[in-house]
Design a protein around this motif. Sequence first.
Motif, PDB file in Angstrom:
ATOM      1  N   GLY A 192       0.774  -1.243   0.000  1.00 20.49           N
ATOM      2  CA  GLY A 192       0.000   0.000   0.000  1.00 20.49           C
ATOM      3  C   GLY A 192       0.804   1.291   0.000  1.00 20.49           C
ATOM      4  O   GLY A 192       0.253   2.370  -0.194  1.00 20.49           O
ATOM      5  N   THR A 193       2.116   1.175   0.258  1.00 21.86           N
ATOM      6  CA  THR A 193       2.931   2.383   0.366  1.00 21.86           C
ATOM      7  C   THR A 193       4.166   2.246  -0.520  1.00 21.86           C
ATOM      8  O   THR A 193       4.548   1.148  -0.889  1.00 21.86           O
ATOM      9  CB  THR A 193       3.410   2.574   1.827  1.00 21.86           C
ATOM     10  N   ALA A 194       4.797   3.374  -0.842  1.00 24.88           N
ATOM     11  CA  ALA A 194       6.027   3.344  -1.635  1.00 24.88           C
ATOM     12  C   ALA A 194       7.212   3.377  -0.678  1.00 24.88           C
ATOM     13  O   ALA A 194       7.435   4.363   0.029  1.00 24.88           O
ATOM     14  CB  ALA A 194       6.061   4.539  -2.576  1.00 24.88           C
ATOM     15  N   ALA A 195       7.985   2.269  -0.643  1.00 24.00           N
ATOM     16  CA  ALA A 195       9.036   2.077   0.365  1.00 24.00           C
ATOM     17  C   ALA A 195      10.130   3.138   0.336  1.00 24.00           C
ATOM     18  O   ALA A 195      10.631   3.555   1.385  1.00 24.00           O
ATOM     19  CB  ALA A 195       9.670   0.699   0.189  1.00 24.00           C
ATOM     20  N   SER A 196      10.490   3.599  -0.859  1.00 25.01           N
ATOM     21  CA  SER A 196      11.615   4.528  -0.951  1.00 25.01           C
ATOM     22  C   SER A 196      11.188   5.972  -0.688  1.00 25.01           C
ATOM     23  O   SER A 196      12.019   6.856  -0.526  1.00 25.01           O
ATOM     24  CB  SER A 196      12.268   4.419  -2.325  1.00 25.01           C
ATOM     25  N   MET A 197       9.887   6.206  -0.628  1.00 23.46           N
ATOM     26  CA  MET A 197       9.405   7.561  -0.340  1.00 23.46           C
ATOM     27  C   MET A 197       9.187   7.731   1.164  1.00 23.46           C
ATOM     28  O   MET A 197       8.970   6.770   1.880  1.00 23.46           O
ATOM     29  CB  MET A 197       8.101   7.824  -1.100  1.00 23.46           C
ATOM     30  N   THR A 198       9.260   8.981   1.631  1.00 17.51           N
ATOM     31  CA  THR A 198       9.100   9.229   3.061  1.00 17.51           C
ATOM     32  C   THR A 198       7.630   9.120   3.471  1.00 17.51           C
ATOM     33  O   THR A 198       6.737   9.076   2.618  1.00 17.51           O
ATOM     34  CB  THR A 198       9.585  10.646   3.430  1.00 17.51           C
ATOM     35  N   VAL A 199       7.413   9.094   4.779  1.00 19.61           N
ATOM     36  CA  VAL A 199       6.062   9.064   5.344  1.00 19.61           C
ATOM     37  C   VAL A 199       5.268  10.235   4.771  1.00 19.61           C
ATOM     38  O   VAL A 199       4.139  10.079   4.279  1.00 19.61           O
ATOM     39  CB  VAL A 199       6.130   9.146   6.886  1.00 19.61           C
TER      40      VAL A 199
END
Length: 265
Positions: A92-99
């Motif tokens: 569900g989230t992009a790992a290399s991008m920040t919170v």
Amino acid sequence: MLEIRHLCKAFPAGGLTPKIALQDVNLTVPTGSFVTIIGSNGAGKSTLLNAVAGVFPVDRGCVMLNGKDITFLPEHRRAAFIGRVFQNPLQGTAASMTVEENLVMAWRRGERRGLRRGITAGLRRQIRDRLSQLGLGLEDRLHTAVGFLSGGQRQALTLLMATMTRPDLLLLDEHVAALDPNTAQQILYLTEKMVAEEGLTTLMVTHNMEHALRMGDTTIMMHEGEIVLNVKGTKRAAMTVHDLLNQFKRIRGEQLLDDRMLLAD
Ligand SMILES: Nc1ncnc2c1ncn2[C@@H]1O[C@H](COP(=O)(O)OP(=O)(O)O)[C@@H](O)[C@H]1O
Ligand SMILES: [Mg+2]
């Protein structure tokens, strides 16, 4: 309101006969209703959610959301008003991008590219507020890449991303199944809180019958591509996990757990 009418979906299965994953599925979910979905592996639960989200074209039937026929709307267009959380926290989230970057991306979901703006102070404040409400300390990790978070933190973040724009529909597919029991409880608590606060129309697949009965207002059971049980109200409130298990066994033609159910209804 979500209206699913005569939905059918078959997948090629290698041989001559395709695998029928959905068989004439009909379901009406009033706005603000929270439906839990159970059923054995391969029953068609994920296929139902995927069909509603537009992951693939369906063979027959239609999906209407708030009076609008979305059957032929592409998945990325539906994403503007359908929030989703999957079983795998990595999905569900992009790992290399920040919170913060992940949250901004979710916030801007559905906006046309030309309308995208930078992060305003107001949006940053709102993001920090929402994160602190999760109670996981994520508000102090705005600039941490999501890949460094735990599975539970990622799932909480995905949940926040899926709900922050107040979607017309929230789809949860066994979203705590990959977490340890304590973290799972925490995410379920957050799920109930967010759904209640925003009054979200929700479909939640779970393999936990206790959760299925305790959470939401309606429970459906799927078996071989069909909805075989749909309970709400007082009937549901009176149901125990034991009753549900027996319904399950009865539908599968198996031995019941005891004779009590033979005398019921
Ligand atoms: N993309 C796909 N390609 C081929 N078969 C699929 C696909 N998705 C699901 N199926 C099949 O459809 C049936 C229903 O699957 P699914 O909806 O994932 O079940 P559930 O989520 O209830 O465990 C299963 O037999 C599964 O193997
Ligand atoms: Mg599934």
